[in-house]
Each structure stands twice: as structure tokens, then as C-alpha cells.
Write a protein that holds these residues in place. Structure first.
Motif, PDB file in Angstrom:
ATOM      1  N   ALA A   1       0.832  -1.203   0.000  1.00  0.00           N
ATOM      2  CA  ALA A   1       0.000   0.000   0.000  1.00  0.00           C
ATOM      3  C   ALA A   1       0.872   1.261   0.000  1.00  0.00           C
ATOM      4  CB  ALA A   1      -0.932  -0.004   1.210  1.00  0.00           C
ATOM      5  N   GLY A   2       1.965   1.227   0.732  1.00  0.00           N
ATOM      6  CA  GLY A   2       2.857   2.377   0.824  1.00  0.00           C
ATOM      7  C   GLY A   2       3.524   2.737  -0.493  1.00  0.00           C
TER       8      GLY A   2
ATOM      9  N   GLN B   1       2.023   2.824  -3.302  1.00  0.00           N
ATOM     10  CA  GLN B   1       1.005   3.576  -4.044  1.00  0.00           C
ATOM     11  C   GLN B   1       1.083   3.322  -5.551  1.00  0.00           C
ATOM     12  OE1 GLN B   1       1.465   7.645  -2.745  1.00  0.00           O
ATOM     13  NE2 GLN B   1       0.534   7.210  -0.769  1.00  0.00           N
ATOM     14  N   LEU B   2       1.238   2.061  -5.914  1.00  0.00           N
ATOM     15  CA  LEU B   2       1.315   1.684  -7.327  1.00  0.00           C
ATOM     16  C   LEU B   2       0.026   1.086  -7.853  1.00  0.00           C
ATOM     17  CD1 LEU B   2       4.879   0.069  -7.404  1.00  0.00           C
ATOM     18  CD2 LEU B   2       4.204   2.344  -8.200  1.00  0.00           C
ATOM     19  N   GLY B   3      -0.931   0.842  -6.975  1.00  0.00           N
ATOM     20  CA  GLY B   3      -2.167   0.190  -7.390  1.00  0.00           C
ATOM     21  C   GLY B   3      -1.975  -1.326  -7.435  1.00  0.00           C
TER      22      GLY B   3
ATOM     23  N   ALA C   1       9.768   3.676  -8.294  1.00  0.00           N
ATOM     24  CA  ALA C   1       9.196   3.906  -6.960  1.00  0.00           C
ATOM     25  C   ALA C   1      10.213   3.605  -5.858  1.00  0.00           C
ATOM     26  CB  ALA C   1       7.937   3.051  -6.771  1.00  0.00           C
TER      27      ALA C   1
ATOM     28  N   ARG D   1      11.735   6.289  -3.252  1.00  0.00           N
ATOM     29  CA  ARG D   1      11.571   6.016  -1.817  1.00  0.00           C
ATOM     30  C   ARG D   1      12.903   6.080  -1.088  1.00  0.00           C
ATOM     31  NH1 ARG D   1       7.500   2.107   0.324  1.00  0.00           N
ATOM     32  NH2 ARG D   1       7.936   2.002   2.531  1.00  0.00           N
TER      33      ARG D   1
END
Length: 154
Positions: A12-13, A15-17, A28, A32
Motif C-alpha cells: 500500500a505504501g 502507491q502503485l495500485g 518507486a 523512496r
């Protein structure tokens, strides 16, 4: 540690779907960690030695070296496992160093990770493999969507 909750929170962190490409995931992870990430096949790395991939940390970049495999999915899993360690923050803020006399030319962080690799039943390795599986499912979902797999095969 509840591994399923940890892995779900990590996914979830990002945020890629539900579906994404390997390139999107790589971007990503770079964002990060605020550093460049390179993935390199190392011809001399042999899975029969028990090492499929290793994550090296330099002052400016993360490098994932992986063994060669005839299976693209197998190679991808090697890499995703190392990405998972990065995403989960394994060894961050900890002293992962081994004795300087053992491997003096390899950075302390890398030495610690290499020497811990044999403990595949520990929670961090299980969590990394579980997250790698979830990441692989997201990538597969993207490939199926792009090729209209589900429309053709139901």
C-alpha cells in the motif's frame, strides 16, 4: 511481527495500485530511497552456491547483482526479493557489519547481509519473499492487462 500485515502495508505504501510494471516499481523504489538503483546480471554468480542475488549499497546507489537463469520469472524473483528488502527497510538503522578482518574490501553493510543470507527461515527473509511474491503478482497483472489476456482466455 505479523508478516502479512507488514507486507500489505508495504504494498500500500508504494502507491502503485494493483498492477504495475517492473520499471514503475524500480522508479518507486529509487524515489523512496532517494538514490539510484541498478540491476545487473552477474555471470559468475551461481545459484548452486545458494546465492541468487545480492543487494550492494554504495554511498550513492543501490546495486542488485543477480545470478543468470534460463527463466525470466526466476530472475525477476531474485531481483524482487532484493527490492523487497529495500522496501521493508531491512538493516536500516542497524549495525549489519561483520568483522573487518573477514571481508575487508567489502563495505560493512554488505558483509552483514551476505553473511546473514543463509538464514532463510528468519522473519526478514520470509517477509522479503512474501513481498516479492506480491510484487510479482502486480507485475503479472500489468502484463495480462496490457495483452488483453483476460479478454482472450477469460
Amino acid at each position: 511481527m505479523n508478516i502479512e500485515q507488514t507486507v500489505s502495508a508495504a504494498v500500500a505504501g508504494l502507491q502503485l495500485g494493483n498492477t504495475f510494471t517492473l520499471d514503475t516499481l524500480l522508479t518507486a523504489v529509487q524515489e523512496r530511497r532517494h538514490r539510484r538503483l541498478r540491476v545487473v546480471e552477474l555471470a559468475g554468480l551461481d545459484t548452486s552456491d545458494g546465492i541468487c542475488a545480492v543487494w550492494l549499497v554504495t554511498d550513492t546507489a543501490d546495486i542488485v547483482l543477480h545470478a543468470r537463469s534460463d527463466s525470466a520469472l526466476h530472475r525477476q524473483q531474485f531481483v524482487l526479493h532484493e527490492f523487497a528488502h529495500m522496501i521493508l527497510g531491512h538493516c536500516e538503522g542497524q549495525d549489519c557489519a561483520a568483522e573487518d578482518v573477514l571481508l575487508p574490501n567489502i563495505p560493512p553493510y554488505t558483509r552483514g547481509r551476505l553473511l546473514k543470507r543463509q538464514d532463510i527461515d528468519c522473519e526478514t527473509e520470509i517477509a522479503a519473499e512474501s513481498l516479492a511474491d506480491r510484487l510479482a503478482a502486480g507485475i503479472r497483472g500489468s502484463v495480462f492487462a496490457e495483452t488483453r489476456y483476460s479478454e482472450v482466455f477469460g
